[in-house]
Design an enzyme around this catalytic site. Sequence first.
Site, short mmCIF file in Angstrom:
data_model
loop_
_atom_site.label_atom_id
_atom_site.label_comp_id
_atom_site.label_asym_id
_atom_site.label_seq_id
_atom_site.Cartn_x
_atom_site.Cartn_y
_atom_site.Cartn_z
N THR A 62 0.84 -1.19 0.00
CA THR A 62 0.00 0.00 0.00
C THR A 62 0.88 1.25 0.00
OG1 THR A 62 -1.91 1.03 1.04
CG2 THR A 62 -0.38 -0.03 2.54
N LYS A 66 3.59 1.34 -3.99
CA LYS A 66 3.02 0.56 -5.10
C LYS A 66 3.86 0.66 -6.39
CE LYS A 66 -1.77 0.77 -3.50
NZ LYS A 66 -3.16 1.11 -3.81
N ALA A 131 -4.80 5.88 -7.77
CA ALA A 131 -6.02 5.07 -7.63
C ALA A 131 -6.81 5.08 -8.93
CB ALA A 131 -6.87 5.59 -6.48
#
Length: 268
Positions: A62, A66, A131
């Site tokens: 996380t 990443k 994201a």
Amino acid sequence: MIDCYGVFGNPIKHSLSPIIHTQFAEQTGLNIQYDKILAPIDDFVHSAKSFIDQGAKGFNITVPFKIEAFNLATKLSLNAKTAGAVNTIKVNGNELIGENTDGIGLVNDLTKNLSINLNNKTILILGAGGATRGILLPLLKQIPKRLMIANRTASRAEQLALDFSSHGKTCGFGLDKIKDTPVDVIINATSASLDGKMPTIANGVANGAICYDLMYGMQTPFMDWAKANNAKMIVDGLGMLVEQAAAAFEFWTGKQPNTQEVIKNLRG
Ligand code: NDP
């Protein structure tokens, strides 16, 4: 014999992943240990390699590692390649297989848990960071009518739309260019909620829309805005968190856990 897994991050104290994976293991009758691992900001690779040397079968990654995990992997799935980031690694002998399950997690929460059909729908994503990059391909695989990316820095949204244009109908623009007309689904993938903020955008876009915040664990300013502007459904990202974990668990073990039971337990 116990199989070892874990999640690397910094910070990592508040991660729910060990609780989620322990419940998955109980459901599927597997004997696993899943730990939170705080890697030094400048030494993720060393920490990951030492975990692998201890016999780990796989691990999650996380914030903020990443991209380093993407570089560490020796083989990448298509999701990981297009996302440019890895949140799951499977150790397979000398091979480190990188996967990105964030987008699969979001789509599974929307389509399976919430019974939302994304096919032929207009989708607006707020934000163009990591994201968003991770969720774009799985969302486009649902064949929406149109997928719009709106970002504070317009050029990042424009670039992302261009990068994914071969996978579906995408367009990118600044937050100020959002029209005052409703869309079917709005996904908040900005980190503005972390600062207690909601970007100023045209209110009419939320009228009758499904509004999904990737953030979880709190009522966010985006969720308040959606409520004030007549959204049809307002959801936080807890289901996505559990679903991305389930996709990782299945990638490692071949077993499919019951996510709805775990989401129910976490919501208490
Ligand atoms: P990044 O730092 O990569 O990107 C942040 C994005 O938010 C950028 O597009 C940035 O715009 C935008 N932004 C930040 N502050 C504001 C603001 N005040 N107003 C408008 N836009 C703003 O973050 P990530 O993409 O990695 O994460 C985004 C969110 O998704 C986080 O809240 C994270 O917790 C959540 N998340 C949830 C997951 C889940 O399982 N539920 C999984 C992964 C992420 P700009 O480009 O202009 O700087």
